[in-house]
Design a protein around this motif. Structure first.
Motif, mmCIF file in Angstrom:
data_model
loop_
_atom_site.group_PDB
_atom_site.id
_atom_site.type_symbol
_atom_site.label_atom_id
_atom_site.label_comp_id
_atom_site.label_asym_id
_atom_site.label_seq_id
_atom_site.Cartn_x
_atom_site.Cartn_y
_atom_site.Cartn_z
ATOM 1 N N VAL A 74 -3.303 62.480 -71.390
ATOM 2 C CA VAL A 74 -3.994 63.683 -71.837
ATOM 3 C C VAL A 74 -5.419 63.353 -72.283
ATOM 4 C CG1 VAL A 74 -3.986 65.495 -73.596
ATOM 5 C CG2 VAL A 74 -1.868 64.863 -72.453
ATOM 6 N N VAL A 75 -5.625 62.167 -72.824
ATOM 7 C CA VAL A 75 -6.971 61.767 -73.252
ATOM 8 C C VAL A 75 -7.929 61.802 -72.065
ATOM 9 C CG1 VAL A 75 -8.351 59.881 -74.190
ATOM 10 C CG2 VAL A 75 -6.091 60.362 -75.148
ATOM 11 N N HIS A 76 -7.499 61.264 -70.931
ATOM 12 C CA HIS A 76 -8.358 61.270 -69.749
ATOM 13 C C HIS A 76 -8.572 62.694 -69.230
ATOM 14 C CE1 HIS A 76 -10.259 59.787 -66.094
ATOM 15 N NE2 HIS A 76 -9.493 60.616 -65.410
ATOM 16 N N MET A 77 -7.517 63.496 -69.213
ATOM 17 C CA MET A 77 -7.658 64.879 -68.747
ATOM 18 C C MET A 77 -8.592 65.671 -69.656
ATOM 19 S SD MET A 77 -3.878 65.966 -67.303
ATOM 20 C CE MET A 77 -2.982 65.580 -68.800
ATOM 21 N N MET A 78 -8.537 65.422 -70.956
ATOM 22 C CA MET A 78 -9.436 66.111 -71.877
ATOM 23 C C MET A 78 -10.878 65.648 -71.681
ATOM 24 S SD MET A 78 -7.213 66.420 -75.379
ATOM 25 C CE MET A 78 -8.501 67.336 -76.219
ATOM 26 N N TRP A 79 -11.060 64.387 -71.315
ATOM 27 C CA TRP A 79 -12.410 63.914 -71.014
ATOM 28 C C TRP A 79 -12.970 64.631 -69.789
ATOM 29 C CZ3 TRP A 79 -16.628 61.869 -72.695
ATOM 30 C CH2 TRP A 79 -17.556 61.333 -71.808
ATOM 31 N N VAL A 80 -12.139 64.794 -68.760
ATOM 32 C CA VAL A 80 -12.567 65.538 -67.571
ATOM 33 C C VAL A 80 -12.922 66.974 -67.954
ATOM 34 C CG1 VAL A 80 -11.861 66.414 -65.311
ATOM 35 C CG2 VAL A 80 -11.217 64.097 -65.998
ATOM 36 N N SER A 81 -12.090 67.604 -68.773
ATOM 37 C CA SER A 81 -12.368 68.969 -69.209
ATOM 38 C C SER A 81 -13.650 69.034 -70.035
ATOM 39 C CB SER A 81 -11.201 69.513 -70.040
ATOM 40 O OG SER A 81 -10.050 69.686 -69.252
#
Length: 282
Positions: A74-81
């Motif tokens: 989720v940390v990586h997905m939140m960075w993309v967002s």
């Protein structure tokens, strides 16, 4: 004159409290679900008090798990967002400021035609233009990239219209004073118009950041690689299809985490946001 009759005050507060409860109750249920095990959530009735598995659920959500339909954390997905939302927000504001500045302060052929062409794009729903846009982006090789996620979304007719209306309210005397002082067009724009527009910019920043963070349809078409999933798409991928069991506790923990950045932006910029919407000293 403000009516101070006590029953009106009580009624208005009661309506406000009921409204808050209606909005907040689903969020509370999501938080409660994120603190229980998956088996406890699907029981009837569902628990209405927080459980004892909060930290392990949030840890599993943050670090990622192959059982959730995606190996990306989720940390990586939140960075993309976050990157997507920031590029869309800054791009929309910058382009809208410049386009409104050109429409108001420059004379060129078909100026009003250009403005109304921009404004008429508001009449077209996203679904009408999303397939042609996808075809162009695919042919340019920008699938599964930050450029593909952001560039088609950084133009905003609404922001252009709002800045145009604000620039029209700037006194002509200010423009003449800047011209007498020897300020060129870009210096007038940078040193006078942009500082005067800061409350409008702040209000649009909040709105556009939330808009970019919550993007679903466009990233759904644009991304096939897990490395480029924004968090909204990641939540969707966590919902297994068919008869496979869904770890609702992890899904709800991810949803709560995904709400934190836009909530933080709203709280940190609340003063500027409200001032940009109601400020009449322009």
């Amino acid at each position: 004159m403000v009516d101070r009759r006590p029953w009106i005050t009580v009624l208005s507060h009661l309506v406000m409290i009921v409204g808050v409860l209606i909005v907040a109750f689903p969020l509370y249920l999501a938080f409660v679900a994120s603190t229980h095990t998956a088996d406890a959530i699907v029981q009837s009735p569902m628990p209405l008090l927080p459980g004892s598995h909060m930290w392990e659920n949030y840890k599993a959500a943050l670090l990622g798990s192959g059982k959730l339909g995606s190996n990306t954390s989720v940390v990586h997905m939140m960075w993309v967002s976050f990157v997507t939302a920031m590029v869309i927000t800054v791009g929309k504001i910058a382009i809208s400021l410049l386009s409104a500045f050109a429409i108001v302060y420059f004379r060129f052929p078909f100026k009003m035609l250009c403005f109304w062409a921009i404004f008429l794009t508001l009449m077209l729903p996203v679904e009408v233009r999303i397939l042609p846009t996808y075809k162009v982006v695919a042919e340019l090789g920008m699938l599964n990239s930050y450029a593909g996620l952001t560039l088609p979304l950084i133009a905003s007719a609404t922001a252009t219209f709002l800045f145009r209306q604000f620039f029209l309210s700037v006194p002509d005397e200010l423009v003449e004073a800047a011209r007498i002082d020897g300020a060129g067009p870009m210096r007038f724009f940078k040193d006078i118009l942009v500082p005067l527009s800061k409350t409008s910019v702040a209000a649009l920043f909040v709105i556009q950041f939330i808009y970019g963070w919550n993007q679903y349809l466009w990233p759904l078409l644009m991304t096939t690689s897990e490395d480029m999933y924004p968090v909204v798409i990641g939540i969707k991928r966590m919902l297994a299809g068919g008869e496979a069991a869904v770890d609702w506790n992890i899904v709800m923990a991810t949803a709560i985490i995904a709400m934190l950045p836009p909530a933080a932006v709203v709280m940190l910029m609340q003063k500027w946001f409200v001032k940009g919407l109601v400020d009449t000293e322009k």
